[in-house]
Design a protein around this motif. Structure first.
Motif, PDB file in Angstrom:
ATOM      1  N   UNK A 183       0.818  -1.221   0.000  1.00  0.00           N
ATOM      2  CA  UNK A 183       0.000   0.000   0.000  1.00  0.00           C
ATOM      3  C   UNK A 183       0.846   1.262   0.000  1.00  0.00           C
ATOM      4  N   UNK A 184       2.153   1.112   0.204  1.00  0.00           N
ATOM      5  CA  UNK A 184       3.014   2.282   0.259  1.00  0.00           C
ATOM      6  C   UNK A 184       3.581   2.640  -1.108  1.00  0.00           C
ATOM      7  N   UNK A 185       3.362   1.776  -2.079  1.00  0.00           N
ATOM      8  CA  UNK A 185       4.087   1.886  -3.348  1.00  0.00           C
ATOM      9  C   UNK A 185       4.016   3.248  -4.046  1.00  0.00           C
ATOM     10  N   UNK A 186       2.819   3.838  -4.174  1.00  0.00           N
ATOM     11  CA  UNK A 186       2.829   5.120  -4.885  1.00  0.00           C
ATOM     12  C   UNK A 186       2.455   6.296  -3.996  1.00  0.00           C
ATOM     13  N   UNK A 187       2.778   6.172  -2.732  1.00  0.00           N
ATOM     14  CA  UNK A 187       2.458   7.266  -1.820  1.00  0.00           C
ATOM     15  C   UNK A 187       3.736   7.879  -1.263  1.00  0.00           C
ATOM     16  N   UNK A 188       3.678   9.175  -0.954  1.00  0.00           N
ATOM     17  CA  UNK A 188       4.842   9.748  -0.281  1.00  0.00           C
ATOM     18  C   UNK A 188       4.793   9.309   1.180  1.00  0.00           C
ATOM     19  N   UNK A 189       5.859   9.598   1.906  1.00  0.00           N
ATOM     20  CA  UNK A 189       5.997   8.983   3.224  1.00  0.00           C
ATOM     21  C   UNK A 189       4.900   9.397   4.204  1.00  0.00           C
ATOM     22  N   UNK A 190       4.454  10.669   4.113  1.00  0.00           N
ATOM     23  CA  UNK A 190       3.429  11.082   5.078  1.00  0.00           C
ATOM     24  C   UNK A 190       2.101  10.377   4.783  1.00  0.00           C
ATOM     25  N   UNK A 191       1.797  10.202   3.495  1.00  0.00           N
ATOM     26  CA  UNK A 191       0.568   9.491   3.132  1.00  0.00           C
ATOM     27  C   UNK A 191       0.669   8.009   3.492  1.00  0.00           C
ATOM     28  N   UNK A 192       1.848   7.463   3.264  1.00  0.00           N
ATOM     29  CA  UNK A 192       2.066   6.056   3.611  1.00  0.00           C
ATOM     30  C   UNK A 192       1.781   5.830   5.083  1.00  0.00           C
ATOM     31  N   UNK A 193       2.334   6.720   5.889  1.00  0.00           N
ATOM     32  CA  UNK A 193       2.125   6.576   7.328  1.00  0.00           C
ATOM     33  C   UNK A 193       0.658   6.774   7.694  1.00  0.00           C
ATOM     34  N   UNK A 194       0.016   7.694   6.982  1.00  0.00           N
ATOM     35  CA  UNK A 194      -1.402   7.927   7.227  1.00  0.00           C
ATOM     36  C   UNK A 194      -2.213   6.657   6.951  1.00  0.00           C
ATOM     37  N   UNK A 195      -1.889   6.007   5.849  1.00  0.00           N
ATOM     38  CA  UNK A 195      -2.596   4.776   5.482  1.00  0.00           C
ATOM     39  C   UNK A 195      -2.315   3.668   6.509  1.00  0.00           C
ATOM     40  N   UNK A 196      -1.052   3.520   6.852  1.00  0.00           N
ATOM     41  CA  UNK A 196      -0.715   2.470   7.823  1.00  0.00           C
ATOM     42  C   UNK A 196      -1.312   2.789   9.193  1.00  0.00           C
ATOM     43  N   UNK A 197      -1.350   4.084   9.526  1.00  0.00           N
ATOM     44  CA  UNK A 197      -1.987   4.461  10.800  1.00  0.00           C
ATOM     45  C   UNK A 197      -3.471   4.130  10.783  1.00  0.00           C
ATOM     46  N   UNK A 198      -4.108   4.367   9.636  1.00  0.00           N
ATOM     47  CA  UNK A 198      -5.535   4.046   9.511  1.00  0.00           C
ATOM     48  C   UNK A 198      -5.753   2.549   9.754  1.00  0.00           C
ATOM     49  N   UNK A 199      -4.916   1.733   9.113  1.00  0.00           N
ATOM     50  CA  UNK A 199      -5.050   0.285   9.295  1.00  0.00           C
ATOM     51  C   UNK A 199      -4.749  -0.105  10.747  1.00  0.00           C
ATOM     52  N   UNK A 200      -3.755   0.561  11.320  1.00  0.00           N
ATOM     53  CA  UNK A 200      -3.375   0.263  12.710  1.00  0.00           C
ATOM     54  C   UNK A 200      -4.508   0.625  13.682  1.00  0.00           C
ATOM     55  N   UNK A 201      -5.143   1.786  13.442  1.00  0.00           N
ATOM     56  CA  UNK A 201      -6.263   2.196  14.304  1.00  0.00           C
ATOM     57  C   UNK A 201      -7.398   1.188  14.230  1.00  0.00           C
ATOM     58  N   UNK A 202      -7.718   0.764  13.002  1.00  0.00           N
ATOM     59  CA  UNK A 202      -8.799  -0.218  12.839  1.00  0.00           C
ATOM     60  C   UNK A 202      -8.420  -1.549  13.481  1.00  0.00           C
TER      61      UNK A 202
END
Ligand SMILES: Nc1ncnc2c1ncn2[C@@H]1O[C@H](COP(=O)(O)OP(=O)(O)OP(=O)(O)O)[C@@H](O)[C@H]1O
Ligand SMILES: [Mg+2]
Length: 266
Positions: A183-202
């Motif tokens: 999921x990190x492939x085409x995202x910059x680092x802040x977006x990547x972390x945002x996505x992973x944080x979203x998954x982590x929160x869930x």
């Protein structure tokens, strides 16, 4: 203490793709034995071609194991009916490496596709989603920072925006397990972390089980509670991130140059 449900059970799983002309058939995965319990957050790592995508795809029956046993959510993936596989895919959402979005549809309609398993394809095709589904899909896109892109067609979006639409679609599905392929492939680092944080929160709040393929070891260590490392289709490490040593990483990744060189000669 209540014991956690075992969501995935693989025993000596082997996957061999059909032979391509002029090439050897080596199994894409072999001797994969593991158990995944609910609420785990697992990062699958390994160099390109190690079998990460194949592993995730096998879990929802998109690639058929050639040997061994695979049970996901109490469904024997190798022996079950088509109907059961659809049922399985409703509970297990996948965010693909290539996103698999419908280019000509809007972000909102793509996100709504996450509800198809609940209302059926025909009603979905006609756009007959309940209002609460539409609101949910809209809210999810907004949460992912796509408020002003909701009604854009996907073919007008950037790579990172498309990726977030794919994530929205997976979340809108309200699955028990999310499989995320790079999921990190085409995202910059802040977006990547945002996505992973979203998954982590869930994962923490809703008990969502997450399996994510990641190239980035640092991210894997930061987010996952368990890391599974694949090398040439075999598990070479399965444990807590702290136990993954530099030496082992060296072994897993050191054949990079060699591997890439031999690939380009194929
Ligand atoms: N559809 C297919 N048909 C034949 N062989 C395939 C197919 N898909 C993958 N393979 C082969 O299976 C092996 C594992 O591929 P896979 O895509 O699972 O690796 P990966 O770890 O996800 O790599 P990457 O990091 O590049 O995405 C590779 O050798 C690949 O060439
Ligand atoms: Mg892959």
């Amino acid at each position: 203490m209540t014991s956690k449900k075992k969501l995935i059970k693989a025993e000596q799983l082997e996957i061999v793709y059909p032979k391509r002309k002029g090439s050897e058939t080596t199994p894409a995965l072999q001797d994969i034995s593991l158990t995944v319990e609910e609420e785990e957050f697992i990062a699958v790592i390994g160099k390109s071609g190690a079998g990460k995508t194949t592993f995730l795809r096998s879990l929802t029956g998109f690639v058929r194991p050639s040997a061994g046993k695979l049970v996901v959510n109490d469904i024997d993936v190798m022996r079950t009916s088509k109907k059961k596989i659809y049922e399985l895919r409703r509970n297990v959402a996948t965010i693909y490496q290539s996103f698999n979005l419908v280019e000509r549809m809007t972000a909102l309609d793509n996100a709504l596709c996450g509800r198809l398993g609940y209302i059926g394809n025909i009603r979905g095709l006609l756009g007959l989603f309940p209002k609460k589904d539409k609101e949910f899909a809209y809210r999810t896109l907004v949460d992912l920072g796509l408020e002003d892109r909701v009604h854009y067609r996907v073919d007008q979006l950037s790579g990172g925006e498309r990726q977030r639409v794919a994530i929205a679609r997976a979340l809108v599905q309200q699955p028990q397990i999310v499989l995320a392929d790079e999921p990190a492939a085409s995202l910059d680092i802040s977006l990547t972390k945002f996505v992973l944080n979203t998954l982590k929160d869930l994962n923490k709040q809703n008990g969502l089980t997450v399996l994510v393929n990641l190239h980035d070891i640092e991210l894997a260590k930061m987010y996952a509670t368990r890391i599974i490392a694949l090398q040439r289709g075999r598990i070479v490490f399965d444990g807590e991130p702290e136990k993954l040593t530099e030496d082992l990483l060296e072994v897993i990744y050191n054949e990079y140059e060699h591997g890439e060189a031999s690939k380009s000669n194929e």
